[in-house]
Scaffold this motif. Structure first.
Motif, PDB file in Angstrom:
ATOM      1  N   GLY A 200     -19.151 159.800  -0.828  1.00 32.81           N
ATOM      2  CA  GLY A 200     -19.094 158.352  -1.061  1.00 32.81           C
ATOM      3  C   GLY A 200     -18.132 158.060  -2.193  1.00 32.81           C
ATOM      4  N   GLY A 201     -17.686 156.787  -2.259  1.00 36.16           N
ATOM      5  CA  GLY A 201     -16.754 156.397  -3.321  1.00 36.16           C
ATOM      6  C   GLY A 201     -17.419 155.415  -4.268  1.00 36.16           C
ATOM      7  N   SER A 202     -17.095 155.520  -5.541  1.00 34.93           N
ATOM      8  CA  SER A 202     -17.758 154.655  -6.510  1.00 34.93           C
ATOM      9  C   SER A 202     -16.826 154.348  -7.666  1.00 34.93           C
ATOM     10  N   MET A 203     -17.101 153.236  -8.348  1.00 33.46           N
ATOM     11  CA  MET A 203     -16.317 152.929  -9.545  1.00 33.46           C
ATOM     12  C   MET A 203     -17.254 152.552 -10.691  1.00 33.46           C
ATOM     13  N   ASN A 204     -16.830 152.893 -11.885  1.00 33.61           N
ATOM     14  CA  ASN A 204     -17.544 152.498 -13.102  1.00 33.61           C
ATOM     15  C   ASN A 204     -16.723 151.430 -13.804  1.00 33.61           C
ATOM     16  N   ILE A 205     -17.375 150.336 -14.185  1.00 38.01           N
ATOM     17  CA  ILE A 205     -16.706 149.305 -14.976  1.00 38.01           C
ATOM     18  C   ILE A 205     -17.523 149.147 -16.253  1.00 38.01           C
ATOM     19  N   LEU A 206     -16.936 149.556 -17.347  1.00 41.54           N
ATOM     20  CA  LEU A 206     -17.622 149.469 -18.642  1.00 41.54           C
ATOM     21  C   LEU A 206     -17.180 148.175 -19.312  1.00 41.54           C
ATOM     22  N   PHE A 207     -18.127 147.370 -19.733  1.00 44.81           N
ATOM     23  CA  PHE A 207     -17.726 146.076 -20.315  1.00 44.81           C
ATOM     24  C   PHE A 207     -18.717 145.603 -21.367  1.00 44.81           C
ATOM     25  N   LYS A 208     -18.226 144.655 -22.166  1.00 47.82           N
ATOM     26  CA  LYS A 208     -19.093 144.003 -23.149  1.00 47.82           C
ATOM     27  C   LYS A 208     -19.285 142.561 -22.728  1.00 47.82           C
ATOM     28  N   TRP A 246     -28.293 143.860 -25.553  1.00 46.25           N
ATOM     29  CA  TRP A 246     -28.034 143.442 -24.194  1.00 46.25           C
ATOM     30  C   TRP A 246     -26.579 143.005 -24.070  1.00 46.25           C
ATOM     31  N   ASN A 247     -25.718 143.742 -24.790  1.00 50.07           N
ATOM     32  CA  ASN A 247     -24.313 143.295 -24.824  1.00 50.07           C
ATOM     33  C   ASN A 247     -23.299 144.372 -24.421  1.00 50.07           C
ATOM     34  N   GLU A 248     -23.780 145.547 -24.022  1.00 52.48           N
ATOM     35  CA  GLU A 248     -22.852 146.566 -23.534  1.00 52.48           C
ATOM     36  C   GLU A 248     -23.368 147.070 -22.206  1.00 52.48           C
ATOM     37  N   TRP A 249     -22.509 147.102 -21.200  1.00 54.85           N
ATOM     38  CA  TRP A 249     -22.965 147.326 -19.832  1.00 54.85           C
ATOM     39  C   TRP A 249     -22.014 148.221 -19.055  1.00 54.85           C
ATOM     40  N   LEU A 250     -22.560 148.785 -17.987  1.00 53.16           N
ATOM     41  CA  LEU A 250     -21.743 149.580 -17.069  1.00 53.16           C
ATOM     42  C   LEU A 250     -22.098 149.125 -15.659  1.00 53.16           C
ATOM     43  N   ILE A 251     -21.096 148.709 -14.912  1.00 51.92           N
ATOM     44  CA  ILE A 251     -21.351 148.375 -13.500  1.00 51.92           C
ATOM     45  C   ILE A 251     -20.928 149.550 -12.632  1.00 51.92           C
ATOM     46  N   VAL A 252     -21.771 149.872 -11.667  1.00 50.42           N
ATOM     47  CA  VAL A 252     -21.420 150.884 -10.673  1.00 50.42           C
ATOM     48  C   VAL A 252     -21.348 150.167  -9.334  1.00 50.42           C
ATOM     49  N   TRP A 253     -20.184 150.200  -8.721  1.00 49.85           N
ATOM     50  CA  TRP A 253     -19.951 149.483  -7.462  1.00 49.85           C
ATOM     51  C   TRP A 253     -19.216 150.411  -6.508  1.00 49.85           C
ATOM     52  N   GLY A 254     -19.629 150.441  -5.271  1.00 52.57           N
ATOM     53  CA  GLY A 254     -19.091 151.433  -4.339  1.00 52.57           C
ATOM     54  C   GLY A 254     -17.831 150.984  -3.612  1.00 52.57           C
ATOM     55  N   TYR A 255     -17.167 151.949  -3.007  1.00 54.61           N
ATOM     56  CA  TYR A 255     -16.076 151.649  -2.082  1.00 54.61           C
ATOM     57  C   TYR A 255     -16.138 152.650  -0.928  1.00 54.61           C
ATOM     58  N   ASP A 256     -15.519 152.268   0.158  1.00 57.27           N
ATOM     59  CA  ASP A 256     -15.542 153.104   1.365  1.00 57.27           C
ATOM     60  C   ASP A 256     -14.685 154.358   1.128  1.00 57.27           C
ATOM     61  N   ILE A 257     -15.331 155.502   1.180  1.00 57.00           N
ATOM     62  CA  ILE A 257     -14.649 156.768   0.885  1.00 57.00           C
ATOM     63  C   ILE A 257     -13.557 157.072   1.924  1.00 57.00           C
ATOM     64  N   VAL A 294     -18.983 160.380  -4.876  1.00 56.13           N
ATOM     65  CA  VAL A 294     -20.372 160.846  -4.799  1.00 56.13           C
ATOM     66  C   VAL A 294     -20.348 162.226  -4.143  1.00 56.13           C
ATOM     67  N   ASN A 295     -20.998 163.178  -4.771  1.00 53.83           N
ATOM     68  CA  ASN A 295     -20.972 164.555  -4.256  1.00 53.83           C
ATOM     69  C   ASN A 295     -22.366 165.005  -3.830  1.00 53.83           C
ATOM     70  N   ASN A 296     -22.381 165.988  -2.970  1.00 55.32           N
ATOM     71  CA  ASN A 296     -23.652 166.535  -2.482  1.00 55.32           C
ATOM     72  C   ASN A 296     -23.456 168.050  -2.348  1.00 55.32           C
ATOM     73  N   LEU A 297     -23.355 168.722  -3.489  1.00 52.08           N
ATOM     74  CA  LEU A 297     -22.951 170.126  -3.493  1.00 52.08           C
ATOM     75  C   LEU A 297     -23.709 170.889  -4.575  1.00 52.08           C
ATOM     76  N   TYR A 298     -24.223 172.047  -4.219  1.00 53.10           N
ATOM     77  CA  TYR A 298     -24.907 172.860  -5.226  1.00 53.10           C
ATOM     78  C   TYR A 298     -24.526 174.331  -5.067  1.00 53.10           C
ATOM     79  N   ALA A 299     -24.534 175.027  -6.191  1.00 52.11           N
ATOM     80  CA  ALA A 299     -24.170 176.443  -6.177  1.00 52.11           C
ATOM     81  C   ALA A 299     -25.361 177.264  -5.692  1.00 52.11           C
ATOM     82  N   THR A 300     -25.086 178.227  -4.848  1.00 57.82           N
ATOM     83  CA  THR A 300     -26.143 179.159  -4.457  1.00 57.82           C
ATOM     84  C   THR A 300     -26.051 180.422  -5.317  1.00 57.82           C
TER      85      THR A 300
END
Ligand code: FDA
Length: 584
Positions: A200-208, A246-257, A294-300
């Motif tokens: 999956g695709g995602s973005m972080n927007i850090l803002f005040k 309540w003045n520092e925030w992070l938005i997580v919003w997706g995009y089509d991978i 977005v990842n879905n991977l683990y080490a064996t």
């Protein structure tokens, strides 16, 4: 000849690397940690800090634990997990999360001396890093790992000094790859993985922005926003995450991978912020933007000879459930004491094999859980009628339908409640955080079957002293008014023997064996007229052995052996257990 020599070289100063350095330095191991950048995390990324991680910090010292609380947002401000159409828009539902539901709160309080909290990575990393450096770890910033080669006696790692461009070599007895989700160490070590990157695709927007008027009456770390497009990519729904109330925030919003990553400029970022807040006049100061997958991977496998990997290098998953940094620090807690014992000649090298045996199943478990949590947003969209159409007018009508006075609307309202309640597996999964039980040769079974979980193992922690499980917490008391957790009696790089009245033989055996094996073994009799007393009877209810029995605890606070009652020859029995666990 290498330019630098050390016992353990650690690549990366994230939670895994700084955590390892702090622990190894505390155990008196010579260690060096490098980071390709000039400083630590520059965005808040991880934040949910669970009780088990706080216990690791507590083991590093009460000052370390207390400093974390000082900078953290406390549990009470974390828990009103809101689902809404925007912060200014309609609230669809709420769930009490992160141990703030009264029932869950009680379970948290019974389980640990430490509290869950919200500590952004920009505070956690400096705390661990400072602890490491102040206790003797060497740190070299702007130094990039390039490659490594290992032989029978050690590892030679080539790095590049990014300030001068010069290459340097470091010779170490062991190498830890804590170099994050694109780990080159893991790749060079040839570790095996299962799963997929980039699901999956995602973005972080850090803002005040001051959002007090939208949130202060329903304090939470997470506000989930249902809007058209909110189920595309990303982590299940649009997210407005509190960084500082309540003045520092992070938005997580997706995009089509399947599409190229969007160009998130200030204008685009500001629009996303205002859409999710629902205030198109909002004064916003965008601080940074980034896209990620977005990842879905683990080490064996997490080890190749003298090279060990941990943290995101071995488990790559979305932030759902808040497990990444927590698990990274817990990986470090598992490996650090083992390296210390082997390096000091107090354990056989085979002890190190247990790291992978114990932590690889956890990597799989948390990656699977975090990805499942994304899918579990689906029923909320379905219940709201948002999957039937992509026409915003029709979608709104479907959502509005839940307010009608009809049997169908009542059914819809129940479905929405049920779908939100099911998100407990993401937002209050205490069992996932606390139920880690190890199976390996660093644990000696006592012949008793593993206790089955009486409740849902993902939601509820179930204490047990079954060898492999984390030592249960109980408060115990001293005559001088002191109060300690059973966990406080253990850890700090030492093995601990816990017994009761009638178990003096174990204490004497621990003393003699300690001398014989060169180990510092703590031993405590918990009982009346002893230094520590079980005045509430909680420990007696949890310990699953009799008064004269014994619980042997490893330096990482996991039980490695126990015996129901005193043995005829406690020294021989304890020697058998310790020799097995330490691969002597
Ligand atoms: P991490 O990536 O943090 O550190 C890697 C280190 O290696 C860095 O210092 C890097 O510079 C260094 N490095 C890499 N390559 C190198 C090289 N070649 N040479 C030298 N140095 C190199 N987790 C959690 O527990 N609770 C939570 O609430 C959240 N929330 C969250 C939200 C969001 C939006 C994100 C994106 C992530 C989270 N996480 C989380 C996950 C968490 O951030 C992540 O799991 C940890 O940072 C992993 O820690 P590591 O130390 O393994 O890697």
């Amino acid at each position: 000849m290498a330019d630098i020599n050390t016992d353990v070289l650690i690549i990366g100063t994230g939670p895994a690397g700084s955590g390892s350095a702090a622990l190894l330095a505390s155990y008196g191991v010579e260690t060096m940690v490098i980071n390709r950048y000039r400083w630590l995390a520059n965005t808040p990324r991880a934040h949910i800090t669970n009780q088990r991680t706080m216990e690791v910090l507590r083991d590093l010292g009460r000052d370390v634990e207390d400093e974390a609380y000082l900078f953290a947002t406390g549990q009470d401000l974390m828990g009103q997990n809101v689902f809404c159409t925007s912060l200014a828009g309609e609230e669809i539902g709420r769930m009490r999360s992160w141990g703030t539901h009264p029932v869950s709160r009680a379970e948290h309080q019974l389980s640990s001396p430490s509290h869950m909290n919200d500590l952004p990575q920009t505070f956690m990393e400096p705390l661990l890093f400072k602890t490491a450096c102040s206790r003797g770890a060497q740190a070299r910033m702007s130094t990039e790992y390039i490659r490594h080669e290992q032989d029978a006696d050690g590892v030679t790692t080539t790095c590049r000094d990014r300030l001068t461009g010069a290459e340097l070599t470091v010779r170490s007895k062991y190498l830890i790859g804590a170099d994050g989700g694109n780990s080159k160490v893991a790749e060079d070590a040839g570790l095996s993985f299962e799963g997929r990157m980039g699901v999956g695709g995602s973005m972080n927007i850090l803002f005040k922005a001051d959002l007090s008027k939208y949130v202060a009456h329903r304090p939470s770390v997470l506000y989930w926003v249902v809007q058209p497009g909110a189920d595309v990519g990303g982590i299940g729904m649009g997210l407005v995450r509190m960084v500082r109330p309540w003045n520092e925030w992070l938005i997580v919003w997706g995009y089509d991978i399947n599409q190229p990553a969007p160009d998130v400029d200030t204008a685009f970022a500001t629009k996303v912020v205002r859409d999710l807040v629902g205030d198109h006049e909002l004064a916003v100061e965008i601080q940074s933007v980034s896209t990620w997958t977005v990842n879905n991977l683990y080490a064996t496998t997490m080890q190749n000879g003298r090279v060990f990997c941990m943290g995101d290098a071995t488990h790559r998953h979305p932030p759902s459930n808040g497990l990444g940094s927590n698990t990274s620090i817990q990986d470090a807690f598992n490996l650090a004491w083992k390296l210390s014992y082997v390096l000091k000649g107090k354990a056989g090298p085979a002890l190190l094999d247990s790291y992978q045996r114990e932590r690889a199943p956890i990597a799989k478990q948390i990656v699977t859980r975090a990805n499942k949590s994304i899918e579990e947003f689906g029923p909320i969209f379905k219940a709201l009628g948002l999957l039937d159409s992509i026409d915003p007018v029709k979608m709104q009508q479907n959502m509005d339908a839940r307010c009608d006075d009809t049997p169908a609307a009542e059914t819809q309202r129940a479905a929405i409640r049920q779908a939100i309640a099911a998100k407990v597996y993401e937002f209050d999964a205490h069992g996932v955080e606390m139920n880690q039980r190890y199976r390996s040769d660093a644990v000696l079974a006592d012949g008793e079957p593993e206790p089955a979980f009486e409740k849902d193992a993902e939601l509820h922690y179930q204490p047990t002293t079954w060898p492999g499980a984390r030592l249960p917490h109980a408060w115990i008391f001293a005559d001088d008014g002191a109060k300690a957790s059973t966990l406080d009696l253990c850890g700090k790089g030492r093995f601990t023997v816990l017994t009761g009245i009638g178990g003096r033989g174990w204490v004497e055996a621990a003393k003699l064996l300690g001398r014989e094996l060169g180990l510092d073994i703590e031993a405590h009799i918990i009982g009346p007229r002893q230094r520590w007393q079980d005045l509430t009877g909680d420990w007696a209810n949890l310990r699953e052995v009799r008064d004269s029995g014994v619980v042997l605890v490893r330096p990482d606070q996991h039980v490695c052996w126990r015996r129901e009652t005193i043995a005829r020859d406690p020294m021989a029995e304890l020697r058998r257990a310790l020799s097995f666990v330490l691969a002597l």
